[in-house]
Design an enzyme around this catalytic site. Sequence first.
Site, PDB file in Angstrom:
ATOM      1  CG  ASN A  52       8.177 -13.562  -0.782  1.00 38.46           C
ATOM      2  OD1 ASN A  52       8.493 -14.604  -0.218  1.00 38.46           O
ATOM      3  ND2 ASN A  52       8.326 -12.373  -0.215  1.00 38.46           N
ATOM      4  CG  HIS A  75       4.694  -8.101   8.328  1.00 36.92           C
ATOM      5  ND1 HIS A  75       4.677  -6.843   7.759  1.00 36.92           N
ATOM      6  CD2 HIS A  75       5.299  -7.968   9.531  1.00 36.92           C
ATOM      7  CE1 HIS A  75       5.230  -5.989   8.602  1.00 36.92           C
ATOM      8  NE2 HIS A  75       5.621  -6.646   9.684  1.00 36.92           N
ATOM      9  NE  ARG A 119      -4.283   5.215  -4.532  1.00 41.62           N
ATOM     10  CZ  ARG A 119      -3.141   4.597  -4.222  1.00 41.62           C
ATOM     11  NH1 ARG A 119      -3.157   3.393  -3.732  1.00 41.62           N
ATOM     12  NH2 ARG A 119      -1.992   5.177  -4.419  1.00 41.62           N
TER      13      ARG A 119
END
Length: 208
Positions: free
Chosen positions: A14, A110, A66
């Site tokens: 993409n 998506h 994280r």
Amino acid sequence: MLKIAVLVSGGGTNLQAIIDKIAEGVITNTEIAVVISNNKNAYALERAKQAGIEAVCVSPKDYENREQFNQEFLKTLDSYQVDLVVLAGFLVVIPPAMIQKYENRIINIHPSLIPSFCGTGYYGLKVHEGALARGVKVTGATVHFVDEGTDTGPIILQKAVEVQNGDTPEILQRRVMEQAEWEILPRAIHLIANGKVTVKDKKAVVEE
């Protein structure tokens, strides 16, 4: 000029579509300021370098937890002062702080027609496996703004792709990329760059 950051985790097909469409003049008024990946081995970083675009890796493996990674990632992104963040196959959960800071300025592609085959657990080949298991005759891709939910933000563009007899998840994934993703993600960027997309009442209004 719309400055964009493209976030990728893998091969970057993409990303390549965006680079090509900018070069061809299909996407106007836009420049890619940086490509950022969470994966130092992502081929997308090589694609960026070949196109003369700055390529940066911020990997969670380099941080104790994280939270540290999220802070460093956001700091890196902020440093480029971009107008739009494009998630192009980015497999990291976007932290709420980043979503709030870049409200209606993060878009995602998506590989299904949302609200079908989306949400938690639906990514990559799993989306196409789900579509084939259900026996749908039409699938496609969706470009949407990112909010705090998973695939729940305002829908900008959608394109349908026919499912064919004998499709495997891999074959269907390729067709959805070629016929939908590589078309509507660049188109959405072009529309945003030219002031054609607004968000009202949690819906994206597109002026073609």
